[in-house]
Scaffold this motif. Sequence first.
Motif, PDB file in Angstrom:
ATOM      1  N   GLU A 220      24.946   3.209  26.041  1.00 61.46           N
ATOM      2  CA  GLU A 220      25.196   4.644  25.969  1.00 61.46           C
ATOM      3  C   GLU A 220      25.833   5.010  24.633  1.00 61.46           C
ATOM      4  O   GLU A 220      26.805   4.383  24.203  1.00 61.46           O
ATOM      5  CB  GLU A 220      26.109   5.107  27.098  1.00 61.46           C
ATOM      6  N   LEU A 221      25.280   6.027  23.998  1.00 58.12           N
ATOM      7  CA  LEU A 221      25.820   6.578  22.767  1.00 58.12           C
ATOM      8  C   LEU A 221      26.219   8.024  23.024  1.00 58.12           C
ATOM      9  O   LEU A 221      25.693   8.676  23.929  1.00 58.12           O
ATOM     10  CB  LEU A 221      24.789   6.516  21.636  1.00 58.12           C
ATOM     11  N   THR A 222      27.141   8.531  22.220  1.00 60.30           N
ATOM     12  CA  THR A 222      27.564   9.921  22.334  1.00 60.30           C
ATOM     13  C   THR A 222      27.652  10.538  20.942  1.00 60.30           C
ATOM     14  O   THR A 222      27.553   9.854  19.921  1.00 60.30           O
ATOM     15  CB  THR A 222      28.933  10.052  23.021  1.00 60.30           C
ATOM     16  N   GLY A 223      27.868  11.820  20.933  1.00 63.29           N
ATOM     17  CA  GLY A 223      28.080  12.524  19.676  1.00 63.29           C
ATOM     18  C   GLY A 223      28.341  13.986  19.956  1.00 63.29           C
ATOM     19  O   GLY A 223      28.206  14.458  21.098  1.00 63.29           O
ATOM     20  N   TRP A 224      28.731  14.699  18.923  1.00 62.70           N
ATOM     21  CA  TRP A 224      29.040  16.121  19.044  1.00 62.70           C
ATOM     22  C   TRP A 224      27.920  16.924  18.401  1.00 62.70           C
ATOM     23  O   TRP A 224      27.616  16.758  17.223  1.00 62.70           O
ATOM     24  CB  TRP A 224      30.393  16.429  18.414  1.00 62.70           C
ATOM     25  N   LEU A 225      27.313  17.764  19.227  1.00 60.11           N
ATOM     26  CA  LEU A 225      26.140  18.532  18.811  1.00 60.11           C
ATOM     27  C   LEU A 225      26.563  19.926  18.381  1.00 60.11           C
ATOM     28  O   LEU A 225      27.184  20.662  19.157  1.00 60.11           O
ATOM     29  CB  LEU A 225      25.146  18.607  19.970  1.00 60.11           C
TER      30      LEU A 225
ATOM     31  N   ALA B  29      18.792   5.436  13.965  1.00 58.58           N
ATOM     32  CA  ALA B  29      17.419   5.870  14.217  1.00 58.58           C
ATOM     33  C   ALA B  29      17.283   6.463  15.613  1.00 58.58           C
ATOM     34  O   ALA B  29      16.595   7.480  15.813  1.00 58.58           O
ATOM     35  CB  ALA B  29      16.464   4.693  14.036  1.00 58.58           C
ATOM     36  N   ASP B  30      17.949   5.851  16.592  1.00 58.57           N
ATOM     37  CA  ASP B  30      17.866   6.361  17.965  1.00 58.57           C
ATOM     38  C   ASP B  30      18.457   7.761  18.079  1.00 58.57           C
ATOM     39  O   ASP B  30      18.005   8.566  18.904  1.00 58.57           O
ATOM     40  CB  ASP B  30      18.576   5.405  18.922  1.00 58.57           C
ATOM     41  N   CYS B  31      19.480   8.060  17.287  1.00 56.49           N
ATOM     42  CA  CYS B  31      20.036   9.420  17.279  1.00 56.49           C
ATOM     43  C   CYS B  31      18.971  10.431  16.849  1.00 56.49           C
ATOM     44  O   CYS B  31      18.794  11.480  17.484  1.00 56.49           O
ATOM     45  CB  CYS B  31      21.241   9.498  16.347  1.00 56.49           C
ATOM     46  N   ALA B  32      18.275  10.126  15.773  1.00 55.49           N
ATOM     47  CA  ALA B  32      17.235  11.032  15.283  1.00 55.49           C
ATOM     48  C   ALA B  32      16.093  11.159  16.282  1.00 55.49           C
ATOM     49  O   ALA B  32      15.580  12.264  16.541  1.00 55.49           O
ATOM     50  CB  ALA B  32      16.713  10.531  13.937  1.00 55.49           C
ATOM     51  N   LEU B  33      15.702  10.043  16.865  1.00 52.95           N
ATOM     52  CA  LEU B  33      14.606  10.064  17.832  1.00 52.95           C
ATOM     53  C   LEU B  33      14.979  10.870  19.068  1.00 52.95           C
ATOM     54  O   LEU B  33      14.144  11.599  19.624  1.00 52.95           O
ATOM     55  CB  LEU B  33      14.231   8.639  18.216  1.00 52.95           C
ATOM     56  N   GLU B  34      16.245  10.773  19.521  1.00 52.23           N
ATOM     57  CA  GLU B  34      16.679  11.526  20.695  1.00 52.23           C
ATOM     58  C   GLU B  34      16.710  13.024  20.403  1.00 52.23           C
ATOM     59  O   GLU B  34      16.321  13.840  21.262  1.00 52.23           O
ATOM     60  CB  GLU B  34      18.052  11.047  21.149  1.00 52.23           C
TER      61      GLU B  34
ATOM     62  N   ALA C 281      20.742   4.362  23.822  1.00 48.06           N
ATOM     63  CA  ALA C 281      20.066   3.755  22.687  1.00 48.06           C
ATOM     64  C   ALA C 281      18.846   2.987  23.180  1.00 48.06           C
ATOM     65  O   ALA C 281      18.626   2.834  24.390  1.00 48.06           O
ATOM     66  CB  ALA C 281      21.024   2.828  21.952  1.00 48.06           C
ATOM     67  N   GLY C 282      18.070   2.485  22.244  1.00 45.78           N
ATOM     68  CA  GLY C 282      16.857   1.773  22.606  1.00 45.78           C
ATOM     69  C   GLY C 282      17.101   0.562  23.472  1.00 45.78           C
ATOM     70  O   GLY C 282      16.234   0.180  24.276  1.00 45.78           O
TER      71      GLY C 282
ATOM     72  N   VAL D 114      23.789  20.039  13.187  1.00 47.20           N
ATOM     73  CA  VAL D 114      24.487  18.781  12.905  1.00 47.20           C
ATOM     74  C   VAL D 114      24.670  18.011  14.207  1.00 47.20           C
ATOM     75  O   VAL D 114      25.085  18.588  15.222  1.00 47.20           O
ATOM     76  CB  VAL D 114      25.872  19.032  12.265  1.00 47.20           C
ATOM     77  N   PHE D 115      24.362  16.725  14.165  1.00 43.51           N
ATOM     78  CA  PHE D 115      24.732  15.826  15.252  1.00 43.51           C
ATOM     79  C   PHE D 115      25.691  14.802  14.683  1.00 43.51           C
ATOM     80  O   PHE D 115      25.300  13.924  13.904  1.00 43.51           O
ATOM     81  CB  PHE D 115      23.520  15.132  15.871  1.00 43.51           C
TER      82      PHE D 115
END
Length: 721
Positions: A476-481, A555-560, A471-472, A523-524
């Motif tokens: 650390e962030l995670t997710g399923w892509l 927002a950081d998810c979208a930016l990444e 994140a900014g 989808v994220f």
Amino acid sequence: MTEILGARSRPSMGTGLTAWSCRAPALAPDLSAVAFIGDRDGSPRVWIQPLGRDLEAWPPGELEDLLDLHQEDRGAWPIDTGAEPVADVSWSPDARRLAVLVVPGGGEHTQVWTVRADGGDLRPLAAPEGGSASFVRWTGQGEVLLVAEVSSSGRTDAVLIDAGSGSREVIAAGALMHPAAVSRDHRRMLLRRGPRGVRRMYVADLPALAGDPTGHPPALAGDPAGPGALVPGLSHPGDLAADPSGDLSADLPAGIHLDLPTEDLSDLSPGLPADPPAGIRVDLPAGHLEDVPPGLPASLPDEAAGDLPGHGELPLLAGLTGTTDYGILSPDGSTAYLLSDVGRDRAALVAVGEDGVGVVLAERSDAELDQFALSSDGRRAVLVWNDSGRSGLEVIELDTGRTRPLPPLPAEVVSSIRVSLDGSLAVLAAEGPGHPSHVLLCDLEVGGYRRIAGSDRIPEAAGAELMRFQAGDGMELTGWLYRVPGVPGPAPFVVYLHGGPESQERPTFNPLFQNLLAAGIGVFAANIRGSSGFGRAFRNADNHALRFDAINDVADCALELARAGIADPARIACMGRSYGGYLTLAALVTHPRLFRAGVDVCGMADFETFYERTEPWIAAAAVSEYGHPVTDRELLRALSPLHSFDRLAAPLLVVHGAQDTNVPLYEAEQVLQAARARQVPCELLLFEDEGHEIRQIPNRVTFVKNVVEWLRWHLAVPDSE
């Protein structure tokens, strides 16, 4: 959007929409059958799957592939418990009857019923008027069931109910309390007290129970109308009215309303009171605590102490920070086995004996204990670990402390587990991105799995990949892509946000995701700060004023996604349900130029109105997470997206269930009115016969189709993509 020739094809439209699922399986004591909740005929109900011949033919220890077994070919039958949806089932130790959790109207006020396995003797056991009831477990003594009854004011009674005779004894009571277990000899009880994130376990001795000193009436007699009917002790679940204009989209089935009128908010739901319920005031001066909503604590709980215990209750793991969400007693009541992160960051299995000393039996530095199941004799437990979202199983022999791993699962996530009375088998509900929830049997002696009930794997379904980034602020962030198959990117994308907030996106079966992929939309599914599964520090990183950081995570998810070349930065939408719906609204008004569109599914818009209108026990438990509606009024106002709707720019689809008393429909109505008052396109998809969850397959089909088409239009995805 460029496609890769020869790459795996996308899922087709409609993938998984009508696939049925199986949940909450329970083994019969003699291992002759499994009871489970299945929605094969469109609505969740109890099914019985016989086992006998299969078990005899099962080579010990053999890890079998998933078999092509179809329910109708294997002699399964449904149990008629009425027209209302069912959420859970459990077999009594003597195999005479089942406990069934019924969900009247698909709402939040559940009831406990009992029925024999042949469908006879159907009757209610617990249905508190205006409240909710759930069963915890059979105590192991006759047909006695431990039940939690929550009143309309938010008080919980722990009740022992004899399912055969209907007699009952209240053994504990209080707000923010949940009974966890009673020893087999009925001499000790284990209780959980406190709000979310700071829960504590207490043990206490039970007095000899003779007669009913509480004055409670006996259990309700059988009602021929069936579960969900207006029986004594239960109020009708919801009076919210439909859109009076009758203006339905031509493509929507009856009972589903789209595009409600905007002239007058009160016209959106004539059955909803214009003023808060009696006893709740909205004009309280700051710092005035006497008139807070009933059941709500007047101040935040102490981190180390939690809620006040009852007389004679002894705290377990006292003096340490953290939370204990689940526990069970050994058969003789001398040891409490707890799933707890008290004194540590990640949840572990902890045993507390009569000396009060906690001993860690199993923990991992790279994973959290998600759940565990204890054998009837107390000698063995099965542990389900959560490793970044995927499940792994271990067996622990409690007399020696020795643990051993079970073979890798033929599915990504285990949602429930129970152990047979003799400790030789476990029954699981498991699922993955391409496989709806199904029932597995596991041989605990030497390992091995066999599918007993459920849909086949869906070959065309796309899988998910774990994505990590910072994140900014460096967290650390995670997710399923979920990438659109055959498309390297950048592609239209949806950032999807789970509820909770103490929940987690995991690689489970989601027909919405598969159909978005079929439409050319990736989808994220994000796990921003506040999500569970990554330790206590991460889970608490969004509490109170830290929630602004969680909003920035969106927002950081979208930016990444844009930075990595995965998503088209001009075609990113935000979507979530429950708390994720709240985050969607908050992200849209905090970062108005980042998202092209938004979908809010049963999300909160204003914390003030949420606290006023939600269930009292939900409000009380939420204080530790969000803040107090009186003492933290200014913070909650600043965090409420409704008060920043002058910044809303993205078109919005709002989805809600009329029977939702967790996040009441009033939240959706406020969003609709505020958005349209500012000329922002906003539509409402309302399900009259659903609550906080969409439980019925026909409604799920309608939900997915409408969301996919709405996002396809607003993300400008042509049919060719």
